[in-house]
Design a protein around this motif. Sequence first.
Motif, PDB file in Angstrom:
ATOM      1  N   LYS A 135       6.272 -37.480 -43.251  1.00  0.00           N
ATOM      2  CA  LYS A 135       5.069 -37.062 -43.988  1.00  0.00           C
ATOM      3  C   LYS A 135       3.957 -36.670 -43.022  1.00  0.00           C
ATOM      4  O   LYS A 135       3.291 -35.646 -43.208  1.00  0.00           O
ATOM      5  N   ASN A 136       3.747 -37.483 -41.984  1.00  0.00           N
ATOM      6  CA  ASN A 136       2.704 -37.177 -41.003  1.00  0.00           C
ATOM      7  C   ASN A 136       3.001 -35.884 -40.255  1.00  0.00           C
ATOM      8  O   ASN A 136       2.120 -35.056 -40.055  1.00  0.00           O
ATOM      9  N   ALA A 139       2.500 -32.940 -42.592  1.00  0.00           N
ATOM     10  CA  ALA A 139       1.072 -32.686 -42.804  1.00  0.00           C
ATOM     11  C   ALA A 139       0.492 -31.893 -41.630  1.00  0.00           C
ATOM     12  O   ALA A 139      -0.300 -30.973 -41.822  1.00  0.00           O
ATOM     13  N   GLU A 140       0.907 -32.239 -40.406  1.00  0.00           N
ATOM     14  CA  GLU A 140       0.451 -31.494 -39.222  1.00  0.00           C
ATOM     15  C   GLU A 140       0.942 -30.052 -39.275  1.00  0.00           C
ATOM     16  O   GLU A 140       0.201 -29.121 -38.952  1.00  0.00           O
ATOM     17  N   PHE A 143      -1.079 -28.196 -41.925  1.00  0.00           N
ATOM     18  CA  PHE A 143      -2.442 -28.006 -41.458  1.00  0.00           C
ATOM     19  C   PHE A 143      -2.490 -26.873 -40.432  1.00  0.00           C
ATOM     20  O   PHE A 143      -3.359 -26.011 -40.490  1.00  0.00           O
TER      21      PHE A 143
END
Length: 147
Positions: A135-136, A139-140, A143
């Motif tokens: 997930k992290n 997200a990066e 973004f």
Amino acid sequence: MRDENCIFCKIANGEIPSSTVYEDDDFRVILDLGPASKGHALILPKQHYKDICEADMAVTGKILPLAAKIGSAMKKGLGASGFNVVQNNGTSAGQTVFHLHVHVIPRYENGPVMVAWNPGKAESRELEETAGILKNALAEELFTEEK
């Protein structure tokens, strides 16, 4: 963009002959020279992308619907009972030609086992930790894409 040293760029753009089953402005679909089964096809974008991570979203958005049509034709025309859609990214994943391509492999009743794995086991805690990491990282990626 095309890569002058890429064999799939040359095939996709008609510079090297192939057994072509479909062509449009974006793709050439050919029969694989080392087929996993009769009718094994490759979807080759005419533009050069090393892998799916580098590809233009407009191109990748057309690949799965095209694979479905090819697979349907394999069932109707070749009597396949199913088909696999396979796309390898990186050497460790089995990619040997670094030009985005998608395999559409017809499967036949009582045919050889391929594209299979033995399911492993994962504990709930490991799944949650792995999901958090992904997930992290995702997200990066999203973004970065927005910028």
